[in-house]
Design a protein around this motif. Structure first.
Motif, PDB file in Angstrom:
ATOM      1  N   ASN A 127       0.605  -1.458  -0.298  1.00 63.95           N
ATOM      2  CA  ASN A 127       0.126   0.017   0.350  1.00 63.95           C
ATOM      3  C   ASN A 127       0.713   1.326   0.095  1.00 63.95           C
ATOM      4  O   ASN A 127       0.243   2.440   0.081  1.00 63.95           O
ATOM      5  CB  ASN A 127      -1.083  -0.084   1.406  1.00 63.95           C
ATOM      6  CG  ASN A 127      -2.161  -1.223   1.116  1.00 63.95           C
ATOM      7  OD1 ASN A 127      -2.632  -1.521  -0.038  1.00 63.95           O
ATOM      8  ND2 ASN A 127      -2.484  -1.997   2.101  1.00 63.95           N
ATOM      9  N   ASN A 128       2.062   1.299   0.560  1.00 67.39           N
ATOM     10  CA  ASN A 128       3.207   2.372   0.492  1.00 67.39           C
ATOM     11  C   ASN A 128       3.115   2.354  -1.055  1.00 67.39           C
ATOM     12  O   ASN A 128       4.338   1.748  -1.495  1.00 67.39           O
ATOM     13  CB  ASN A 128       4.270   1.679   0.960  1.00 67.39           C
ATOM     14  CG  ASN A 128       4.999   3.484   1.239  1.00 67.39           C
ATOM     15  OD1 ASN A 128       5.013   3.915   0.451  1.00 67.39           O
ATOM     16  ND2 ASN A 128       5.694   3.107   2.511  1.00 67.39           N
ATOM     17  N   LYS A 129       3.092   4.268  -1.518  1.00 65.18           N
ATOM     18  CA  LYS A 129       3.723   4.162  -3.431  1.00 65.18           C
ATOM     19  C   LYS A 129       4.139   5.069  -3.402  1.00 65.18           C
ATOM     20  O   LYS A 129       4.589   5.265  -4.339  1.00 65.18           O
ATOM     21  CB  LYS A 129       2.129   4.712  -3.890  1.00 65.18           C
ATOM     22  CG  LYS A 129       0.532   3.766  -3.417  1.00 65.18           C
ATOM     23  CD  LYS A 129       0.988   2.550  -4.204  1.00 65.18           C
ATOM     24  CE  LYS A 129      -0.024   1.224  -4.142  1.00 65.18           C
ATOM     25  NZ  LYS A 129      -0.515   0.466  -4.866  1.00 65.18           N
ATOM     26  N   SER A 130       4.988   4.843  -2.380  1.00 65.91           N
ATOM     27  CA  SER A 130       5.838   6.689  -2.504  1.00 65.91           C
ATOM     28  C   SER A 130       7.686   5.658  -2.931  1.00 65.91           C
ATOM     29  O   SER A 130       7.544   4.382  -3.186  1.00 65.91           O
ATOM     30  CB  SER A 130       7.167   6.831  -1.378  1.00 65.91           C
ATOM     31  OG  SER A 130       8.374   6.833  -0.686  1.00 65.91           O
ATOM     32  N   ASP A 131       8.320   6.437  -4.010  1.00 69.11           N
ATOM     33  CA  ASP A 131       9.057   5.794  -4.706  1.00 69.11           C
ATOM     34  C   ASP A 131      10.764   6.056  -4.081  1.00 69.11           C
ATOM     35  O   ASP A 131      11.669   6.255  -3.989  1.00 69.11           O
ATOM     36  CB  ASP A 131       9.122   7.022  -6.216  1.00 69.11           C
ATOM     37  CG  ASP A 131       8.431   6.663  -6.878  1.00 69.11           C
ATOM     38  OD1 ASP A 131       7.784   5.811  -6.856  1.00 69.11           O
ATOM     39  OD2 ASP A 131       7.611   7.547  -8.512  1.00 69.11           O
ATOM     40  N   THR A 138       5.502  -3.215   6.569  1.00 65.92           N
ATOM     41  CA  THR A 138       4.463  -3.602   6.924  1.00 65.92           C
ATOM     42  C   THR A 138       3.849  -3.588   8.415  1.00 65.92           C
ATOM     43  O   THR A 138       4.540  -3.922   9.658  1.00 65.92           O
ATOM     44  CB  THR A 138       4.034  -4.652   6.331  1.00 65.92           C
ATOM     45  OG1 THR A 138       4.384  -4.846   4.666  1.00 65.92           O
ATOM     46  CG2 THR A 138       2.346  -4.871   6.304  1.00 65.92           C
ATOM     47  N   VAL A 139       2.560  -2.549   8.573  1.00 68.44           N
ATOM     48  CA  VAL A 139       2.677  -2.352   9.843  1.00 68.44           C
ATOM     49  C   VAL A 139       0.756  -2.505   9.999  1.00 68.44           C
ATOM     50  O   VAL A 139       0.380  -1.619   8.841  1.00 68.44           O
ATOM     51  CB  VAL A 139       2.855  -0.150   9.896  1.00 68.44           C
ATOM     52  CG1 VAL A 139       2.620  -0.422  11.486  1.00 68.44           C
ATOM     53  CG2 VAL A 139       4.392  -0.415  10.347  1.00 68.44           C
ATOM     54  N   THR A 140       0.165  -3.565  10.766  1.00 71.74           N
ATOM     55  CA  THR A 140      -0.761  -3.633  10.999  1.00 71.74           C
ATOM     56  C   THR A 140      -1.142  -3.050  12.657  1.00 71.74           C
ATOM     57  O   THR A 140      -0.746  -2.862  13.272  1.00 71.74           O
ATOM     58  CB  THR A 140      -1.202  -4.923  10.290  1.00 71.74           C
ATOM     59  OG1 THR A 140      -0.535  -6.092  11.367  1.00 71.74           O
ATOM     60  CG2 THR A 140      -1.026  -5.023   8.956  1.00 71.74           C
ATOM     61  N   ILE A 141      -2.529  -3.143  12.605  1.00 69.03           N
ATOM     62  CA  ILE A 141      -3.173  -2.460  14.185  1.00 69.03           C
ATOM     63  C   ILE A 141      -4.054  -3.576  14.832  1.00 69.03           C
ATOM     64  O   ILE A 141      -4.501  -4.660  14.027  1.00 69.03           O
ATOM     65  CB  ILE A 141      -4.023  -1.661  13.968  1.00 69.03           C
ATOM     66  CG1 ILE A 141      -5.805  -1.346  13.152  1.00 69.03           C
ATOM     67  CG2 ILE A 141      -3.060   0.200  12.724  1.00 69.03           C
ATOM     68  CD1 ILE A 141      -6.260  -0.777  13.472  1.00 69.03           C
ATOM     69  N   GLU A 270       7.024  11.282   3.760  1.00 67.82           N
ATOM     70  CA  GLU A 270       6.944  10.914   3.261  1.00 67.82           C
ATOM     71  C   GLU A 270       7.438   9.954   5.021  1.00 67.82           C
ATOM     72  O   GLU A 270       8.404  10.270   5.238  1.00 67.82           O
ATOM     73  CB  GLU A 270       8.075  10.078   2.453  1.00 67.82           C
ATOM     74  CG  GLU A 270       7.141  10.581   0.558  1.00 67.82           C
ATOM     75  CD  GLU A 270       8.495  10.636  -0.169  1.00 67.82           C
ATOM     76  OE1 GLU A 270       7.857  10.223  -1.304  1.00 67.82           O
ATOM     77  OE2 GLU A 270       9.127  10.876   0.030  1.00 67.82           O
ATOM     78  N   ALA A 271       6.712   8.472   4.700  1.00 68.49           N
ATOM     79  CA  ALA A 271       6.312   7.868   6.134  1.00 68.49           C
ATOM     80  C   ALA A 271       8.384   7.395   6.882  1.00 68.49           C
ATOM     81  O   ALA A 271       8.580   7.380   7.677  1.00 68.49           O
ATOM     82  CB  ALA A 271       6.513   5.906   6.613  1.00 68.49           C
TER      83      ALA A 271
END
Length: 286
Positions: A127-131, A138-141, A270-271
């Motif tokens: 889901n991370n579309k950053s270039d 991957t971070v889930t809750i 960006e993250a």
């Protein structure tokens, strides 16, 4: 040798004071972590200036940090300090979104709470579309966990806007930015006028300020306008999208223009991005 009478009296007084004041030497250790959290009663958005006002958005009650996470708090959990401007009571900065979610989990474990996130550093998040983000953890809750987490954008804006006690302020706690926010004009040696100009800002020694020194908002929350920009959980986009190139940042900072200190302003980063004006505050579900 007998002790002088005044010595005995003084010793007796000290014993009584110590017995009556068990936190005299350990007040910081004995304090409840929730002392620095504020319960925000849920409901619909009351602040007429909010991006969510008049929309079908109802929030459950939640806790949010009274202050931005300080360097002292960060050090106690993470053991090192990435900040450019050093000081126990200054907000931690130069922390990425990934750093912030790791802190939330580590602090949860330290306090005996269930971590809110599962962080998989070995699998790239589709889901991370950053270039420009080589990490893409991957971070889930865990929605039912009682541990620390980042606020959603809606929670952040609801709290900054005063929740159910809102007085419809433009900034978090006032119509006047200087009452409530550290931003580029007032965060240095002199109050600056004219247009935003980095060489002038740098020469003016602008920087972060100790948390809690400006006026709080209606809920008793400090620095939600200005000081450092604050990470939120969400991807930048429309609504609560599940993918994107950037994460939401809110509240503006010491480096930014006054516009970015408005509660409605939507910033993006960006993250993996870090900056000397980039920090966060924690939240927890009720």
């Amino acid at each position: 040798m007998k002790k002088p009478f005044h010595f005995l009296i003084t010793a007796a007084i000290l014993v009584v004071v110590s017995a009556c004041s068990p936190n005299l030497h350990q007040s910081n250790k004995m304090s409840d972590p929730k002392d620095h959290l504020v319960l925000v009663k849920g409901g619909t958005f009351m602040n007429t200036k909010s991006n969510y006002y008049g929309k079908s958005v109802t929030l459950s009650s939640f806790y949010i940090g009274k202050y931005e996470v300080t360097q002292k708090e960060w050090m106690e959990v993470m053991g090192s300090n990435p900040s450019e401007f050093k000081g126990d009571h200054l907000p931690v900065e130069k922390v990425s979104w990934y750093d912030a979610v790791e802190y939330c989990n580590q602090r949860s474990l330290k306090e005996g709470l269930q971590p809110y996130y599962t962080i998989d550093k070995t699998r790239k998040d589709p889901n991370n579309k950053s270039d420009n983000d080589p990490l893409k953890w991957t971070v889930t809750i865990h929605a039912g966990a009682n541990g620390y987490r980042l606020p959603t954008e809606a929670e952040w804006e609801y709290a900054a806007g005063g929740g159910q006690m809102s007085k419809n302020y433009t900034y978090s706690g006032s119509q006047n930015a200087d009452d409530t926010a550290w931003y580029w004009r007032n965060a240095g040696d002199q109050y600056l006028t004219g247009d935003w100009n980095w060489p002038i800002i740098e020469k003016n020694k602008n920087r972060t300020k100790p948390v809690g020194n400006k006026k709080p908002n209606e809920l008793g929350l400090y620095d939600m306008s200005g000081n450092v920009r604050e990470w939120c959980w969400n991807w930048y986009g429309d609504g609560d999208g599940d993918s994107g190139s950037y994460r939401i940042v809110k509240g503006g900072g010491w480096l930014g223009d006054v516009r970015s200190s408005e509660i409605t302003y939507r910033g993006k980063f960006e993250a993996n991005g870090v900056g000397p004006d980039q920090g966060f505050r924690v939240s927890r579900s009720e």
